[in-house]
Write an enzyme that holds these catalytic residues in place. Structure first.
Site, PDB file in Angstrom:
ATOM      1  N   TYR A 162      -2.279   0.646  10.675  1.00 57.36           N
ATOM      2  CA  TYR A 162      -1.897   0.251   9.637  1.00 57.36           C
ATOM      3  C   TYR A 162      -0.699   0.275   8.844  1.00 57.36           C
ATOM      4  O   TYR A 162      -0.186  -0.628   8.225  1.00 57.36           O
ATOM      5  CB  TYR A 162      -3.261   0.548   8.566  1.00 57.36           C
TER       6      TYR A 162
ATOM      7  N   SER B 211       0.784  -1.199  -0.108  1.00 55.37           N
ATOM      8  CA  SER B 211      -0.200  -0.044  -0.082  1.00 55.37           C
ATOM      9  C   SER B 211       0.834   1.348  -0.007  1.00 55.37           C
ATOM     10  O   SER B 211       2.117   1.233   0.407  1.00 55.37           O
ATOM     11  CB  SER B 211      -0.978   0.145   1.236  1.00 55.37           C
TER      12      SER B 211
END
Length: 241
Positions: A157, A143
């Site tokens: 995250y 990501s």
């Protein structure tokens, strides 16, 4: 796509989190390119309803990063069914909102287990077969959160994805002499269920899972002496730091 199909024909591709989102589209694209599929997901029933029929070219397996021994069990099934692996796509991931002030560490521990330790365990189990291939490929679907923290709620995250990026960089070194090449794919927002979890609704601009999958399929066809080690994909213009 024709060139990709020629290079990928009959290669065995292992995809985690293959029952939805990016993983599902990655599986479909590799199948279209003529690959054999070893697909793993926690929700095996959903995977079975995704249009893939078990055969000598398609293996559907239960895989859960939270279950001890799950990675090794999946690899044993692949060895029995195919006897080889050419490409591993570490795609399974989870998002929970964790800020620097969050007091409950359960969600942080969950993301660490799935996002960081999950790829580590799968890669460790798959490396011996990938080394034998001579042109083994490991795709780590990370990501842009592996490079920056966009909001305080995505801190946890980002921590798990930064750790996964460190793993990716180590894997590049581990398999290099045996022709194993690792590629980190770092999307921004993608139109998946996870994006809705983060935003509460679909972002105005998001990449499609199909677009990310196409990039992945093309990336693994690069020769050993010209592999892109990290690929950022984003529909928005934003700073990386």
């Amino acid at each position: 796509m024709a060139a990709c199909q020629e290079q990928l024909k009959d290669r065995v591709v292992m995809v985690s989190g293959a029952n939805r989102g990016i993983g599902l589209q990655v599986a479909r694209c590799f199948q279209e390119a003529g690959c054999c599929l070893a697909l793993g997901a926690r929700d095996i029933e959903k995977l079975e309803k995704s249009g893939f029929t078990p055969s000598d070219r398609v293996l559907l397996s239960s895989y859960d990063a939270l279950v001890p021994g799950s990675a090794e069990k999946w690899l044993e099934e692949i060895k029995k069914h195919f006897g080889r692996i050419g490409i591993l796509v570490n795609n399974a991931g989870v998002y929970k909102k964790v800020s620097p002030e969050s007091e409950n560490e359960d969600d942080l521990d969950l993301m660490w287990q799935v996002n960081a330790k999950g790829p580590w365990k799968l890669t460790r189990a798959a490396l011996p077969l990938l080394r034998q291939d001579g042109q083994g490929r490991i795709v780590n679907v990370l990501s842009l959160s592996a490079r920056r923290v966009k909001s305080e709620g995505t801190t946890g995250y980002g921590m798990s994805k930064f750790a996964a990026m460190a793993h990716h960089q180590g894997v590049r070194l581990a398999g290099w002499d045996d022709g194993v090449r690792a590629i980190a794919v770092c999307p921004g927002f993608v139109a998946t269920d996870m994006a809705v979890d983060v935003m509460g609704s679909m972002p105005d601009r998001a990449s499609s899972p199909e677009a990310i999958a196409r990039w992945i399929v093309n990336a693994v066809t690069m020769p050993n002496d010209a592999v892109v080690s990290e690929l950022s994909i984003n529909p928005n213009c934003e700073a990386f730091c």
